[in-house]
Design a protein around this motif. Structure first.
Motif, PDB file in Angstrom:
ATOM      1  N   LEU A 129     -46.328 -27.199  43.018  1.00  0.00           N
ATOM      2  CA  LEU A 129     -47.768 -27.302  42.803  1.00  0.00           C
ATOM      3  C   LEU A 129     -48.143 -26.959  41.366  1.00  0.00           C
ATOM      4  N   PHE A 130     -47.670 -25.810  40.878  1.00  0.00           N
ATOM      5  CA  PHE A 130     -48.076 -25.363  39.541  1.00  0.00           C
ATOM      6  C   PHE A 130     -47.378 -26.156  38.441  1.00  0.00           C
ATOM      7  N   GLY A 131     -46.113 -26.475  38.622  1.00  0.00           N
ATOM      8  CA  GLY A 131     -45.381 -27.218  37.598  1.00  0.00           C
ATOM      9  C   GLY A 131     -45.926 -28.616  37.390  1.00  0.00           C
ATOM     10  N   SER A 132     -46.179 -29.326  38.484  1.00  0.00           N
ATOM     11  CA  SER A 132     -46.708 -30.688  38.365  1.00  0.00           C
ATOM     12  C   SER A 132     -48.086 -30.687  37.726  1.00  0.00           C
ATOM     13  N   ASN A 133     -48.873 -29.660  38.006  1.00  0.00           N
ATOM     14  CA  ASN A 133     -50.222 -29.626  37.463  1.00  0.00           C
ATOM     15  C   ASN A 133     -50.290 -29.056  36.055  1.00  0.00           C
ATOM     16  N   LEU A 134     -49.283 -28.313  35.665  1.00  0.00           N
ATOM     17  CA  LEU A 134     -49.182 -27.930  34.262  1.00  0.00           C
ATOM     18  C   LEU A 134     -48.956 -29.179  33.414  1.00  0.00           C
ATOM     19  N   LEU A 135     -48.075 -30.058  33.873  1.00  0.00           N
ATOM     20  CA  LEU A 135     -47.853 -31.318  33.163  1.00  0.00           C
ATOM     21  C   LEU A 135     -49.098 -32.198  33.220  1.00  0.00           C
ATOM     22  N   PHE A 136     -49.776 -32.216  34.357  1.00  0.00           N
ATOM     23  CA  PHE A 136     -51.022 -32.968  34.498  1.00  0.00           C
ATOM     24  C   PHE A 136     -52.039 -32.475  33.468  1.00  0.00           C
ATOM     25  N   ALA A 137     -52.127 -31.160  33.292  1.00  0.00           N
ATOM     26  CA  ALA A 137     -53.050 -30.579  32.309  1.00  0.00           C
ATOM     27  C   ALA A 137     -52.651 -30.959  30.892  1.00  0.00           C
ATOM     28  N   LEU A 138     -51.369 -30.914  30.604  1.00  0.00           N
ATOM     29  CA  LEU A 138     -50.905 -31.220  29.245  1.00  0.00           C
ATOM     30  C   LEU A 138     -51.195 -32.659  28.837  1.00  0.00           C
ATOM     31  N   VAL A 139     -51.047 -33.596  29.769  1.00  0.00           N
ATOM     32  CA  VAL A 139     -51.331 -34.987  29.401  1.00  0.00           C
ATOM     33  C   VAL A 139     -52.836 -35.267  29.331  1.00  0.00           C
ATOM     34  N   HIS A 140     -53.654 -34.337  29.822  1.00  0.00           N
ATOM     35  CA  HIS A 140     -55.109 -34.466  29.718  1.00  0.00           C
ATOM     36  C   HIS A 140     -55.692 -33.498  28.691  1.00  0.00           C
ATOM     37  N   ALA A 141     -54.862 -32.965  27.817  1.00  0.00           N
ATOM     38  CA  ALA A 141     -55.294 -31.900  26.902  1.00  0.00           C
ATOM     39  C   ALA A 141     -56.005 -32.445  25.658  1.00  0.00           C
ATOM     40  N   VAL A 142     -57.161 -33.073  25.869  1.00  0.00           N
ATOM     41  CA  VAL A 142     -57.935 -33.544  24.713  1.00  0.00           C
ATOM     42  C   VAL A 142     -58.641 -32.381  24.016  1.00  0.00           C
ATOM     43  N   THR A 143     -58.942 -31.335  24.762  1.00  0.00           N
ATOM     44  CA  THR A 143     -59.395 -30.058  24.212  1.00  0.00           C
ATOM     45  C   THR A 143     -58.767 -28.974  25.091  1.00  0.00           C
ATOM     46  N   PRO A 144     -58.705 -27.723  24.607  1.00  0.00           N
ATOM     47  CA  PRO A 144     -58.139 -26.663  25.455  1.00  0.00           C
ATOM     48  C   PRO A 144     -58.879 -26.505  26.784  1.00  0.00           C
TER      49      PRO A 144
END
Length: 196
Positions: A129-144
């Motif tokens: 759950l957390f690993g997949s969504n960490l990557l999900f967050a990183l690819v959506h990281a247009v701002t922090p």
């Protein structure tokens, strides 16, 4: 990018192809890992209804954040208006629905259909759950802040994958699609209002 019909048409096609390619990536990674990213995709009225209902809290939060005068949120709103708003300016609402559907289907196939179960198989449910969504967050990281919001939304969709005790990829796909569609409509409305 120029804001005219030909430019928005090109962006729309590129966005659809890019998002769609994520489903192909999910299939390719699944083939390599011997894991079917669509194994838990079950079409049912119940799952569809749960997906629609589960989108409501996210939509309420989206509209609440639209009203807040918090500078990092304003930065996100301005960025989305300048990028998506300008590039979708001449699109019809049906185009926004098509793009939202492709994004919801393909991104969920990759992150919740392949990556979350793959990580779960090796390291357990929490890491999945957390690993997949960490990557999900990183690819959506247009701002922090946008990355943090994407992480929270991803955790929510990843949790909804198992809503009711039975895994169904359709639930997060519906949540993602409906949420993106609402966001696209609001961004386009705000862009058009600001441009007139």
């Amino acid at each position: 990018m120029e804001n005219h019909p030909a430019a928005t048409d090109a962006f729309f096609k590129i966005a659809c192809y890019f998002e769609g390619s994520l489903a192909l990536l999910a299939l390719a990674l699944g083939w390599l890992a011997d894991l079917d990213p669509f194994a838990s995709l079950i079409f049912s009225e119940t799952a569809f209804g749960i997906g629609i209902l589960a989108t409501l809290p996210l939509v309420v939060l989206f509209f609440a954040m639209q009203q807040l005068d918090y500078p990092p949120l304003k930065k996100i709103r301005d960025l989305l208006l300048e990028t998506l708003g300008a590039r979708l300016a001449y699109r019809h609402w049906t185009d926004l629905l098509i793009l939202a559907f492709i994004a919801g289907f393909a991104e969920e196939a990759l992150f919740r259909g392949f990556l979350q179960p793959w990580l779960e198989n090796g390291w357990g449910a929490d890491v999945g759950l957390f690993g997949s969504n960490l990557l999900f967050a990183l690819v959506h990281a247009v701002t922090p802040l946008y990355a943090v919001l994407a992480m929270l939304m991803g955790l929510y969709m990843g949790s909804m994958l198992d809503y009711g005790g039975e895994r169904n990829l359709l639930v997060p796909m519906v949540i993602h699609t409906v949420y993106d569609f609402v966001a696209f409509v609001v961004i386009l409305r705000d862009y058009r209002n600001r441009s007139h």
